[in-house]
Design a protein around this motif. Structure first.
Motif, PDB file in Angstrom:
ATOM      1  N   GLU A  25     -48.241  20.124  80.962  1.00 56.48           N
ATOM      2  CA  GLU A  25     -47.922  20.141  82.393  1.00 56.48           C
ATOM      3  C   GLU A  25     -48.431  18.878  83.082  1.00 56.48           C
ATOM      4  N   PHE A  26     -49.613  18.412  82.684  1.00 54.67           N
ATOM      5  CA  PHE A  26     -50.153  17.191  83.278  1.00 54.67           C
ATOM      6  C   PHE A  26     -49.320  15.978  82.852  1.00 54.67           C
ATOM      7  N   THR A  27     -48.951  15.915  81.571  1.00 53.26           N
ATOM      8  CA  THR A  27     -48.096  14.825  81.098  1.00 53.26           C
ATOM      9  C   THR A  27     -46.777  14.807  81.850  1.00 53.26           C
ATOM     10  N   ASP A  28     -46.170  15.979  82.017  1.00 47.79           N
ATOM     11  CA  ASP A  28     -44.896  16.065  82.740  1.00 47.79           C
ATOM     12  C   ASP A  28     -45.055  15.592  84.182  1.00 47.79           C
ATOM     13  N   ALA A  29     -46.161  15.973  84.809  1.00 44.38           N
ATOM     14  CA  ALA A  29     -46.397  15.548  86.192  1.00 44.38           C
ATOM     15  C   ALA A  29     -46.552  14.037  86.287  1.00 44.38           C
TER      16      ALA A  29
ATOM     17  N   ASP B 268     -43.888   8.419  88.525  1.00 42.43           N
ATOM     18  CA  ASP B 268     -43.374   7.057  88.674  1.00 42.43           C
ATOM     19  C   ASP B 268     -42.176   6.844  87.755  1.00 42.43           C
ATOM     20  N   PRO B 269     -41.083   7.537  87.999  1.00 41.36           N
ATOM     21  CA  PRO B 269     -39.926   7.445  87.088  1.00 41.36           C
ATOM     22  C   PRO B 269     -39.296   6.064  87.051  1.00 41.36           C
TER      23      PRO B 269
ATOM     24  N   VAL C   2     -56.724  -2.099  75.560  1.00 45.93           N
ATOM     25  CA  VAL C   2     -57.131  -2.187  76.962  1.00 45.93           C
ATOM     26  C   VAL C   2     -55.920  -1.851  77.819  1.00 45.93           C
ATOM     27  N   ASP C   3     -56.072  -0.861  78.670  1.00 51.51           N
ATOM     28  CA  ASP C   3     -54.979  -0.341  79.482  1.00 51.51           C
ATOM     29  C   ASP C   3     -54.757  -1.211  80.721  1.00 51.51           C
ATOM     30  N   THR C   4     -53.515  -1.604  80.962  1.00 52.37           N
ATOM     31  CA  THR C   4     -53.142  -2.290  82.195  1.00 52.37           C
ATOM     32  C   THR C   4     -51.970  -1.541  82.811  1.00 52.37           C
ATOM     33  N   LEU C   5     -51.541  -1.981  83.976  1.00 52.49           N
ATOM     34  CA  LEU C   5     -50.477  -1.264  84.675  1.00 52.49           C
ATOM     35  C   LEU C   5     -49.160  -1.300  83.912  1.00 52.49           C
ATOM     36  N   THR C   6     -48.845  -2.420  83.279  1.00 52.15           N
ATOM     37  CA  THR C   6     -47.524  -2.591  82.686  1.00 52.15           C
ATOM     38  C   THR C   6     -47.520  -2.669  81.169  1.00 52.15           C
ATOM     39  N   SER C   7     -48.665  -2.937  80.551  1.00 52.45           N
ATOM     40  CA  SER C   7     -48.702  -3.078  79.099  1.00 52.45           C
ATOM     41  C   SER C   7     -50.114  -2.806  78.605  1.00 52.45           C
ATOM     42  N   ASP C   8     -50.299  -2.908  77.303  1.00 54.82           N
ATOM     43  CA  ASP C   8     -51.610  -2.667  76.715  1.00 54.82           C
ATOM     44  C   ASP C   8     -51.995  -3.850  75.835  1.00 54.82           C
TER      45      ASP C   8
END
Length: 294
Positions: free
Chosen positions: A127-131, A136-137, A241-247
């Motif tokens: 449910e959290f993953t789906d939310a 941000d579709p 390392v997590d970023t907004l658009t890539s890793d």
């Protein structure tokens, strides 16, 4: 968690080939010419691209007279790099970023994560993953399928919870606990889910990092990250390392060590696991009361 990460094995192989060249004081152009292979093919091998040519790897070992033990390690890495993981057929549907994380998690002995603003994917409820998918579709490609994404996260969690799963150590920032990244009932259920996993699986440990924690050297983490240790003979490490658009994936020892040291500093100032679970349960209860308020 299945076989060793093909991505990390290719990275290691590329680094090892560069080390061999350096030991023999050879440029990539010289080695490729000596072996009769295109320079671009050697470059692809050294950059960790898919499908290292076994003939090329064999040729390098022969030409540079690599010893038997080292040669065995190199050929094993090349073979592992060819492997097709369970995530690859549906990578476009689950999202290439999630597919990369599934790859990195494969064959791990331990996973240590710092989550800054979101519950990490390995612990998320469907449910959290789906939310989060719905949040941000616009950032999802046309090939993305939400249900495939949810199933992939569930499978990753199942592999984590399997008897052969890795030790999992999460430092969860208090921000990720208290700031709702989904509807309150979904977040409440998510926090309870984490508490339940910690209570029933000895390989999982969650510690909350308070917002007022005094980290040694004021080492404020700049982003979320995942630190992986693998079961291979070399005890290889990698960091995503997590970023907004890539890793950003790091495998060089000095870069990895910086994150290992940071993680150790964070763990010193977290709440205890017991106090952390109490906080998760308290916040879940508070969210439940808010939802039921008139």
């Amino acid at each position: 968690m299945t076989g060793p990460s093909p991505f990390v094995r290719r990275r290691w192989l590329g680094q090892e080939i560069r080390r061999l060249r350096a030991e023999h004081d050879m440029s990539a152009e010289q080695l490729a010419r000596a072996l009769g292979f295109p320079r671009q093919q050697l470059s692809a091998l050294e950059n960790g691209h898919r499908g290292p040519d076994i003939d090329l790897v064999d040729g390098i070992c022969d030409y540079l007279r690599v010893g038997a033990k080292r040669r065995e390690e190199i050929i094993a890495a090349a073979t592992d790099g060819w492997a097709i993981g369970w995530w690859e057929p549906d990578a476009a549907k689950m999202g290439h970023r999630q597919a990369r994380y599934a790859d990195l998690e494969s064959g791990t002995q331990s996973i240590s994560e710092y989550a800054l603003a979101l519950i990490p994917g390995l612990l998320q409820t469907p449910e959290f993953t789906d939310a989060r998918n719905r949040a941000d579709p616009a950032r999802q490609p046309d090939t993305f399928d939400p249900m495939t994404s949810v199933r992939a996260r569930t499978r990753r969690q199942q592999l984590l919870l399997a008897p052969s799963g890795p030790v999992y150590d999460l430092v969860l920032d208090e921000i990720a606990v208290r700031r709702c990244a989904a509807e309150p009932p979904i977040v409440a259920a998510q926090l309870r889910h984490i508490a339940d996993l910690c209570a029933t699986h000895q390989n999982i440990s969650v510690r909350v990092l308070p917002v007022d924690a005094a980290i040694k050297g004021h080492s404020a983490p700049r982003s979320a990250y995942s630190l992986y240790r693998y079961r291979d003979a070399n005890a290889t490490f990698a960091v995503a390392v997590d970023t907004l658009t890539s890793d950003l994936v790091l495998t060089m020892p000095d870069e990895v060590d910086a994150y290992r040291q940071l993680h150790s500093r964070l763990k010193v100032v977290t709440l205890t696991p017991e106090a952390s679970l109490r906080m998760l349960q308290d916040v879940a209860e508070q969210l439940g009361r808010k939802e039921g308020a008139p």
